[in-house]
Enzyme design. Sequence first.
Site, PDB file in Angstrom:
ATOM      1  N   HIS A   6       0.731  -1.219  -0.043  1.00 12.50           N
ATOM      2  CA  HIS A   6       0.033   0.010   0.163  1.00 12.50           C
ATOM      3  C   HIS A   6       0.938   1.216   0.045  1.00 12.50           C
ATOM      4  O   HIS A   6       1.576   1.407   1.046  1.00 12.50           O
ATOM      5  CB  HIS A   6      -0.837  -0.073   1.258  1.00 12.50           C
ATOM      6  CG  HIS A   6      -1.683   1.364   1.558  1.00 12.50           C
ATOM      7  ND1 HIS A   6      -1.853   2.024   2.437  1.00 12.50           N
ATOM      8  CD2 HIS A   6      -2.734   1.585   0.428  1.00 12.50           C
ATOM      9  CE1 HIS A   6      -2.831   2.820   2.419  1.00 12.50           C
ATOM     10  NE2 HIS A   6      -3.152   2.604   1.158  1.00 12.50           N
ATOM     11  N   GLU A  34      -4.168   3.893  -8.454  1.00 13.39           N
ATOM     12  CA  GLU A  34      -5.168   4.520  -8.019  1.00 13.39           C
ATOM     13  C   GLU A  34      -5.355   5.889  -8.811  1.00 13.39           C
ATOM     14  O   GLU A  34      -4.633   6.769  -8.307  1.00 13.39           O
ATOM     15  CB  GLU A  34      -5.531   4.630  -6.437  1.00 13.39           C
ATOM     16  CG  GLU A  34      -6.831   5.392  -6.030  1.00 13.39           C
ATOM     17  CD  GLU A  34      -7.210   5.414  -4.526  1.00 13.39           C
ATOM     18  OE1 GLU A  34      -6.425   4.696  -3.807  1.00 13.39           O
ATOM     19  OE2 GLU A  34      -8.032   6.056  -4.165  1.00 13.39           O
ATOM     20  N   HIS A  76      -0.643  11.000  -2.145  1.00 11.28           N
ATOM     21  CA  HIS A  76      -2.176  10.510  -1.668  1.00 11.28           C
ATOM     22  C   HIS A  76      -3.085  11.796  -1.291  1.00 11.28           C
ATOM     23  O   HIS A  76      -3.978  11.784  -1.603  1.00 11.28           O
ATOM     24  CB  HIS A  76      -1.855   9.751  -0.597  1.00 11.28           C
ATOM     25  CG  HIS A  76      -3.075   9.089   0.189  1.00 11.28           C
ATOM     26  ND1 HIS A  76      -3.913   9.877   1.130  1.00 11.28           N
ATOM     27  CD2 HIS A  76      -3.997   8.284  -0.002  1.00 11.28           C
ATOM     28  CE1 HIS A  76      -4.878   9.416   1.474  1.00 11.28           C
ATOM     29  NE2 HIS A  76      -5.018   8.278   0.776  1.00 11.28           N
TER      30      HIS A  76
HETATM   31  O1  G3P Z   1      -5.870   0.783  -2.522  1.00  8.96           O
HETATM   32  C1  G3P Z   1      -6.940   0.910  -1.654  1.00  8.96           C
HETATM   33  C2  G3P Z   1      -6.514   2.333  -0.785  1.00  8.96           C
HETATM   34  O2  G3P Z   1      -5.260   2.769  -1.117  1.00  8.96           O
HETATM   35  C3  G3P Z   1      -7.488   3.188  -0.638  1.00  8.96           C
HETATM   36  O3  G3P Z   1      -7.591   4.160   0.432  1.00  8.96           O
HETATM   37  O4  G3P Z   1      -6.933   6.252   1.258  1.00  8.96           O
HETATM   38  O5  G3P Z   1      -5.033   4.683   1.332  1.00  8.96           O
HETATM   39  O6  G3P Z   1      -6.136   5.578  -1.101  1.00  8.96           O
HETATM   40  P1  G3P Z   1      -6.325   5.331   0.599  1.00  8.96           P
HETATM   41 CA    CA Z   2      -4.793   4.676  -2.591  1.00  6.61          CA
END
Ligand code: G3P
Ligand code: CA
Length: 282
Positions: free
Chosen positions: A44, A153, A86
């Site tokens: 992640h 993402e 992010h």
């Molecule tokens: O990949 C899922 C996750 O990254 C979504 O939440 O806030 O960490 O982008 P966030």
């Molecule tokens: Ca993410």
Amino acid sequence: MRPVRRMLGTVLPALLVPAALLAATPAAFADPGDGGPRTEVVAHRGASGDAPENTLAAVEEAITQRADSIEVDVQRTADGELVLLHDATLARTTDVDDVFPDRASAPVGEFTLAELKQLDAGSWFGAGFAGEPIPTLAELVEQVGDRAGLLIELKDPATYPGIEAEVAAELGDPRPGVVVQSFDHDAMDRFAEAAPEVPAGRLYDARPGAAELDEAAGAGVEQVNPSFRVTDAALVEEVRARGMQTGVYTVNTETDMRRMLDAGVDRIITDHPGVLRDVLGG
Ligand code: G3P
Ligand code: CA
């Protein structure tokens, strides 16, 4: 490929596919050879438990910890470059307060790439990462090569009109293990138009119901990626019955990892890919 997936997504829910056929659903990576189901390890924001998120240092750490794939967040600069970040602002993960004190709370999209490259995206995490830059998507793709997959993402894509086609163009021809996902499902429909061959994922904060899953399957989605907090074996089966896969975020304790493995998810997104790799037994 996408038209076939769209057709399957429409037809499968009605047929309730036999388990044997579903087991043959192509996965991004090869089976380990022990005959059992394979759960992908997805780092992640890179291995963000051990290195500053969304940097190439975190990417390298993820590969060192034997992640199958690396999740990152993509936004766009004022001059149209795709970068990994992010948050909506730079305040938490960079020294923007020192470098651009009058703009510390300005949105990411108001900075040029040259400005972002002046920032230190590592020191906030640890002195050993001082000077780590914000990478571009192109730098990420180049750096990773074929050493791992990518789970990209689109972060708040409504802020960046046209970013779906730009990411599609940047990725070019489909590559094994590269998937694009977003919480913004309309944006994912636009991405699918721009890059019908690239596997698409939809993120969910809340547990998706049958109608949402039917809609996702009909749209050709390959990955239904909900919070692990709303995921159990029944949801995994509902997703699988519609010909899709499940990847859960963000699973950081061994207890939760084991619960998700018991639920049968196809991939787990974690800040600690090495821990998950150990839980999986290597
Ligand atoms: O990949 C899922 C996750 O990254 C979504 O939440 O806030 O960490 O982008 P966030
Ligand atoms: Ca993410």
